[in-house]
Design a protein around this motif. Structure first.
Motif, PDB file in Angstrom:
ATOM      1  N   ARG A   6      -7.389 -59.355   8.538  1.00  0.00           N
ATOM      2  CA  ARG A   6      -8.354 -60.224   9.144  1.00  0.00           C
ATOM      3  C   ARG A   6      -9.586 -60.013  10.001  1.00  0.00           C
ATOM      4  O   ARG A   6     -10.963 -60.866   9.415  1.00  0.00           O
ATOM      5  CB  ARG A   6      -7.267 -61.264  10.602  1.00  0.00           C
ATOM      6  CG  ARG A   6      -6.578 -61.882   9.774  1.00  0.00           C
ATOM      7  CD  ARG A   6      -5.332 -62.869  11.098  1.00  0.00           C
ATOM      8  NE  ARG A   6      -6.591 -63.489  11.633  1.00  0.00           N
ATOM      9  CZ  ARG A   6      -6.991 -64.890  11.373  1.00  0.00           C
ATOM     10  NH1 ARG A   6      -5.831 -65.289   9.949  1.00  0.00           N
ATOM     11  NH2 ARG A   6      -7.426 -65.713  11.869  1.00  0.00           N
ATOM     12  N   TYR A   7      -9.632 -58.968  10.580  1.00  0.00           N
ATOM     13  CA  TYR A   7     -10.735 -58.355  11.278  1.00  0.00           C
ATOM     14  C   TYR A   7     -11.428 -57.518   9.037  1.00  0.00           C
ATOM     15  O   TYR A   7     -12.398 -57.815   9.656  1.00  0.00           O
ATOM     16  CB  TYR A   7      -9.870 -56.875  11.707  1.00  0.00           C
ATOM     17  CG  TYR A   7     -11.096 -56.008  11.763  1.00  0.00           C
ATOM     18  CD1 TYR A   7     -12.606 -56.730  13.005  1.00  0.00           C
ATOM     19  CD2 TYR A   7     -11.645 -54.940  11.573  1.00  0.00           C
ATOM     20  CE1 TYR A   7     -13.342 -56.050  13.180  1.00  0.00           C
ATOM     21  CE2 TYR A   7     -13.338 -53.970  12.325  1.00  0.00           C
ATOM     22  CZ  TYR A   7     -13.740 -55.021  12.903  1.00  0.00           C
ATOM     23  OH  TYR A   7     -14.475 -54.418  12.757  1.00  0.00           O
ATOM     24  N   ALA A   8     -10.704 -56.897   8.505  1.00  0.00           N
ATOM     25  CA  ALA A   8     -11.344 -56.603   7.732  1.00  0.00           C
ATOM     26  C   ALA A   8     -11.851 -57.855   6.825  1.00  0.00           C
ATOM     27  O   ALA A   8     -13.322 -57.845   5.508  1.00  0.00           O
ATOM     28  CB  ALA A   8     -10.738 -56.108   6.969  1.00  0.00           C
ATOM     29  N   ALA A  12     -23.210 -38.848   3.858  1.00  0.00           N
ATOM     30  CA  ALA A  12     -23.446 -40.332   5.251  1.00  0.00           C
ATOM     31  C   ALA A  12     -21.807 -41.575   5.648  1.00  0.00           C
ATOM     32  O   ALA A  12     -22.514 -42.630   5.245  1.00  0.00           O
ATOM     33  CB  ALA A  12     -24.360 -41.134   3.639  1.00  0.00           C
ATOM     34  N   GLU A  13     -20.913 -41.379   4.345  1.00  0.00           N
ATOM     35  CA  GLU A  13     -20.262 -42.188   5.203  1.00  0.00           C
ATOM     36  C   GLU A  13     -18.927 -41.508   5.729  1.00  0.00           C
ATOM     37  O   GLU A  13     -17.842 -41.922   5.941  1.00  0.00           O
ATOM     38  CB  GLU A  13     -18.993 -42.511   4.003  1.00  0.00           C
ATOM     39  CG  GLU A  13     -20.026 -43.002   2.544  1.00  0.00           C
ATOM     40  CD  GLU A  13     -19.581 -43.420   1.378  1.00  0.00           C
ATOM     41  OE1 GLU A  13     -18.177 -42.508   0.963  1.00  0.00           O
ATOM     42  OE2 GLU A  13     -19.917 -43.525   0.133  1.00  0.00           O
ATOM     43  N   LEU A  14     -19.217 -40.538   6.956  1.00  0.00           N
ATOM     44  CA  LEU A  14     -18.712 -39.697   7.752  1.00  0.00           C
ATOM     45  C   LEU A  14     -17.377 -40.513   8.705  1.00  0.00           C
ATOM     46  O   LEU A  14     -18.873 -41.350   9.262  1.00  0.00           O
ATOM     47  CB  LEU A  14     -19.217 -38.651   8.133  1.00  0.00           C
ATOM     48  CG  LEU A  14     -19.434 -37.667   7.594  1.00  0.00           C
ATOM     49  CD1 LEU A  14     -20.425 -36.448   8.061  1.00  0.00           C
ATOM     50  CD2 LEU A  14     -18.342 -36.450   7.370  1.00  0.00           C
ATOM     51  N   LEU A  21     -15.380 -45.306  15.751  1.00  0.00           N
ATOM     52  CA  LEU A  21     -14.771 -46.461  14.845  1.00  0.00           C
ATOM     53  C   LEU A  21     -12.889 -45.977  14.597  1.00  0.00           C
ATOM     54  O   LEU A  21     -12.279 -46.784  14.343  1.00  0.00           O
ATOM     55  CB  LEU A  21     -15.373 -46.064  13.558  1.00  0.00           C
ATOM     56  CG  LEU A  21     -15.634 -46.794  12.652  1.00  0.00           C
ATOM     57  CD1 LEU A  21     -15.920 -48.362  13.189  1.00  0.00           C
ATOM     58  CD2 LEU A  21     -16.116 -46.885  11.126  1.00  0.00           C
ATOM     59  N   ALA A  22     -12.962 -45.117  14.331  1.00  0.00           N
ATOM     60  CA  ALA A  22     -11.480 -44.449  14.347  1.00  0.00           C
ATOM     61  C   ALA A  22     -10.843 -44.994  15.515  1.00  0.00           C
ATOM     62  O   ALA A  22      -9.289 -45.167  15.183  1.00  0.00           O
ATOM     63  CB  ALA A  22     -10.738 -43.049  13.682  1.00  0.00           C
ATOM     64  N   ILE A  65     -12.026 -47.605   9.432  1.00  0.00           N
ATOM     65  CA  ILE A  65     -12.345 -46.532   8.525  1.00  0.00           C
ATOM     66  C   ILE A  65     -11.668 -46.076   7.399  1.00  0.00           C
ATOM     67  O   ILE A  65     -11.550 -45.313   6.539  1.00  0.00           O
ATOM     68  CB  ILE A  65     -11.260 -45.572   9.248  1.00  0.00           C
ATOM     69  CG1 ILE A  65     -10.190 -45.933   9.603  1.00  0.00           C
ATOM     70  CG2 ILE A  65     -12.466 -45.156  10.927  1.00  0.00           C
ATOM     71  CD1 ILE A  65      -9.083 -44.875   9.957  1.00  0.00           C
ATOM     72  N   GLY A  66     -10.829 -47.051   6.739  1.00  0.00           N
ATOM     73  CA  GLY A  66     -10.611 -47.568   5.382  1.00  0.00           C
ATOM     74  C   GLY A  66      -8.773 -47.997   5.295  1.00  0.00           C
ATOM     75  O   GLY A  66      -8.662 -48.221   6.441  1.00  0.00           O
TER      76      GLY A  66
END
Length: 410
Positions: A215-217, A165-167, A172-173, A60-61
């Protein structure tokens, strides 16, 4: 003897020194007013500031690891101490923020951190009235409620600033927030049970979580770069319009979300939209593939390529289904990709053709899913008028790099 240069730029060293001097001055002032207790509180505030600046790259950033510490402190400290400590921690981070970002972005981050922290503090104060006590179970209950308020506020603020579009979706959070909430509970319980030393040990899993998210990112970034690299192969070869895959992906995402598909399905539709022409590079003259039978054959060849990668096998099935007449391929995902690619082909980068393109896409659909996808695309564009402009802009780097080389297939 020559002294080796420090590994930091001069400006960064100056900022670090200024922060250190300012922090020392603040701690000296607090010590003069409140004694050793004040020094301890100032030290906690500096830890909070450092925690806000120490971030992890997540789905989520970037998320500050200090969130877990703030949630724990909200339950461990009375409001008259919590709010000044958090406020001082946020202010301590401001000089570094000014170094990293511009004034507007710094202000947004400071306001964001303050709002989520104050919300957690209020929730924790209410929970201490409703569920008083310091037992591990009561502590976990207090942390859970305060953490949910904190992280819920964070999610609302992230989506408040984000384009439609980026909500960020809760699904995911949730894993990110659950990790922070568990870390906060561990810190709070450890502190109340055995003191500061055990609480510091409880921070170790949080640090390890940061490396896991990083690592996931990195893996996600490598995956996305691989997809984009594959998607431009037919475009660079001149058999599809430049940027067609990237633009189609944005439209496919919009249609899939209007359908209410899961995040995995949305991602799969976007990937299929980017790669649906990969089969064109497997034949000697793909420009001759103009009728539906040949396009089904090329879609099958592309699907075979993707299945051989294993990790894109499900995307290969979707690519094959875009032009297939077999009933098992008649899905909402396939319809979303088919409508998205057709719409981009009709627009050909010209935003003045939107209305005509939508009408032609709707008229050409032969099944219920296709008609629903065409309607979903129209609704998405009506609700988000900037969707087409964003799609065109997403492909601009490639089209500008190749200087507008024409493509031949949609």
């Amino acid at each position: 003897m020559k002294v080796p240069a420090l590994p930091f730029p001069a400006r960064e060293r100056r900022v670090a020194v200024e922060v250190l001097v300012a922090a020392s001055a603040v701690m000296a002032l607090i010590a003069r007013v409140r004694g050793l207790e004040g020094v301890a509180l100032a030290g906690v505030a500096l830890l909070v500031g450092a925690g806000f600046l120490l971030t992890a790259r997540t789905p989520i950033g970037t998320v500050p690891l200090g969130y877990a510490l703030v949630i724990a402190l909200a339950c461990l400290m009375p409001p008259e101490l919590f709010y000044p400590v958090v406020s001082l921690g946020v202010l301590a981070a401001v000089p570094v923020l000014f170094f990293r970002y511009d004034a507007a972005d710094t202000g947004k981050r400071v306001l964001h951190w303050a709002l989520v922290s104050y919300a957690a503090g209020g929730a924790a104060a209410v929970m201490r009235l409703i569920v008083p006590g310091t037992s591990p179970m009561r502590t976990l209950l207090q942390v859970s409620v305060a953490g949910c308020i904190f992280l819920g506020t964070d999610l609302v603020l992230r989506n408040w600033r984000a384009p439609r579009a980026e909500l960020i979706r809760l699904r995911l959070a949730a894993p990110v927030y659950l990790s922070l909430l568990c870390a906060a509970g561990l810190i709070a319980v450890a502190y109340r049970r055995d003191g500061v030393g055990t609480a510091l040990v409880a921070v170790v899993p949080l640090v390890l979580t940061r490396f896991a998210f990083d690592r996931y990112a990195a893996a996600q970034a490598a995956y996305q770069q691989t997809i984009k690299a594959l998607s431009i192969v037919p475009e660079i070869a001149g058999v599809t319009p430049l940027g067609h895959g990237e633009r189609s992906a944005l439209y496919a995402v919009a249609v899939s979300r209007k359908f209410g598909l899961s995040d995995d399905s949305v991602e799969r539709a976007a990937t299929a939209a980017r790669l649906h022409h990969i089969g064109y590079v497997t034949v000697d003259d793909p420009q001759e593939a103009t009728h539906r039978g040949d396009r089904r054959m090329l879609a099958g060849l592309g699907a075979d390529i993707l299945r051989q990668t294993r990790f894109l096998a499900d995307v290969g099935d979707l690519v094959e289904g875009i032009h297939s007449t077999h009933p098992r391929f008649h899905t909402r995902e396939a319809a979303a990709v088919r409508v998205a690619t057709m719409f981009d082909h009709l627009l050909d980068g010209d935003t003045s053709r939107v209305e005509g393109g939508l009408a032609l896409v709707a008229a050409s659909q032969k099944d219920a899913y296709g008609s629903a996808a065409a309607l979903a695309l129209r609704m998405a564009i009506e609700e988000d008028p900037e969707l087409v402009d964003r799609a065109v802009a997403s492909a601009a780097p490639l089209t500008e790099a190749v200087d507008g080389t024409p493509g031949r297939h949609g």
